[in-house]
Design a protein around this motif. Structure first.
Motif, mmCIF file in Angstrom:
data_model
loop_
_atom_site.group_PDB
_atom_site.id
_atom_site.type_symbol
_atom_site.label_atom_id
_atom_site.label_comp_id
_atom_site.label_asym_id
_atom_site.label_seq_id
_atom_site.Cartn_x
_atom_site.Cartn_y
_atom_site.Cartn_z
ATOM 1 N N GLU A 1 33.433 -92.701 104.819
ATOM 2 C CA GLU A 1 34.617 -91.704 104.936
ATOM 3 C C GLU A 1 35.684 -92.210 103.895
ATOM 4 O OE1 GLU A 1 37.949 -91.565 108.062
ATOM 5 O OE2 GLU A 1 36.164 -90.377 108.783
ATOM 6 N N GLU A 2 36.099 -93.585 103.978
ATOM 7 C CA GLU A 2 36.865 -94.279 103.078
ATOM 8 C C GLU A 2 36.781 -93.676 101.483
ATOM 9 O OE1 GLU A 2 38.666 -98.490 101.719
ATOM 10 O OE2 GLU A 2 37.226 -98.415 103.321
ATOM 11 N N GLU A 3 35.462 -93.719 101.084
ATOM 12 C CA GLU A 3 35.208 -93.339 99.827
ATOM 13 C C GLU A 3 35.483 -91.548 99.632
ATOM 14 O OE1 GLU A 3 31.367 -94.475 98.153
ATOM 15 O OE2 GLU A 3 31.533 -96.225 99.089
ATOM 16 N N LYS B 1 40.390 -87.425 107.594
ATOM 17 C CA LYS B 1 40.530 -88.772 108.414
ATOM 18 C C LYS B 1 39.846 -88.602 109.798
ATOM 19 C CE LYS B 1 43.784 -90.959 105.364
ATOM 20 N NZ LYS B 1 45.194 -91.202 105.413
ATOM 21 N N GLY B 2 38.791 -89.291 110.053
ATOM 22 C CA GLY B 2 38.012 -89.484 111.449
ATOM 23 C C GLY B 2 37.283 -88.366 111.641
ATOM 24 N N ASN B 3 37.053 -87.390 110.547
ATOM 25 C CA ASN B 3 36.145 -86.168 110.526
ATOM 26 C C ASN B 3 35.072 -85.966 109.681
ATOM 27 O OD1 ASN B 3 37.680 -85.078 112.879
ATOM 28 N ND2 ASN B 3 39.300 -84.458 111.492
ATOM 29 N N THR B 4 34.372 -87.412 109.348
ATOM 30 C CA THR B 4 33.288 -87.205 108.387
ATOM 31 C C THR B 4 32.078 -87.870 109.055
ATOM 32 O OG1 THR B 4 33.998 -89.514 107.737
ATOM 33 C CG2 THR B 4 34.814 -87.702 106.329
ATOM 34 N N MET C 1 39.563 -79.705 109.284
ATOM 35 C CA MET C 1 38.563 -79.661 108.504
ATOM 36 C C MET C 1 37.790 -80.824 108.543
ATOM 37 S SD MET C 1 38.786 -79.293 104.214
ATOM 38 C CE MET C 1 39.439 -80.785 103.841
ATOM 39 N N SER C 2 36.239 -80.632 108.471
ATOM 40 C CA SER C 2 35.301 -82.112 108.643
ATOM 41 C C SER C 2 34.499 -81.807 107.305
ATOM 42 C CB SER C 2 34.839 -81.880 109.782
ATOM 43 O OG SER C 2 34.025 -80.795 110.047
#
Length: 146
Positions: free
Chosen positions: A134-136, A7-10, A77-78
């Motif tokens: 990111e959501e997907e 979350k927030g890392n894509t 993690m990203s």
């Protein structure tokens, strides 16, 4: 667990100029949050220079990582998706990168294991490759975690 880290890392990009740039760009969200230092990014690149493309764990998917004492401030993690493949050494094409950073080797091995078990499933890989945001990506990972 993995979905929370992402979350927030894509990052989603059309292309990068080199495999080194792919690792740098995929690491950027973690650097911005001070979860890792630039030393860790350098160590991940150095690992590939020394050991080859061992981080390309399945076709088109790489898991850059380095030793836990090389600049990891927080386990994290990203994820980065490229529309156009980047070539790693040994002619290994990569479109998806999962940067792993752990503060200790036990957690490091757990992250590697959890992610590896997800990525052996063809359906999961296909969904990650077609994800547009990111959501997907998080939904796909959460499906497997349940």
């Amino acid at each position: 667990m993995l979905s929370e880290f992402l979350k927030g890392n894509t990052t989603f990009l059309n292309q990068v100029s080199s495999w080194e740039e792919s690792i740098k760009r995929a690491s950027q969200p973690l650097i911005e949050k001070a979860y890792i230092d630039s030393d860790y990014v350098d160590a991940m690149i150095e690992n590939v220079n020394i050991n080859g493309s061992y981080i390309v764990i399945v076709p088109e998917i790489a898991m850059p990582h380095a030793e836990t004492d090389k600049g990891v401030n927080k386990t994290s993690m990203s994820f980065m998706k490229l529309n156009e493949s980047v070539m790693f050494p040994d002619d290994r094409e990569v479109k998806l990168l999962f940067v792993l950073a752990a503060t200790d080797s036990t957690t490091h091995l757990e992250l590697l294991s959890d992610l590896s078990s997800i990525l052996i499933e063809e359906e999961i890989k296909a969904k990650l490759k077609s994800a547009e945001n990111e959501e997907e990506v998080i939904k796909v990972i959460e499906m497997v975690e349940e």
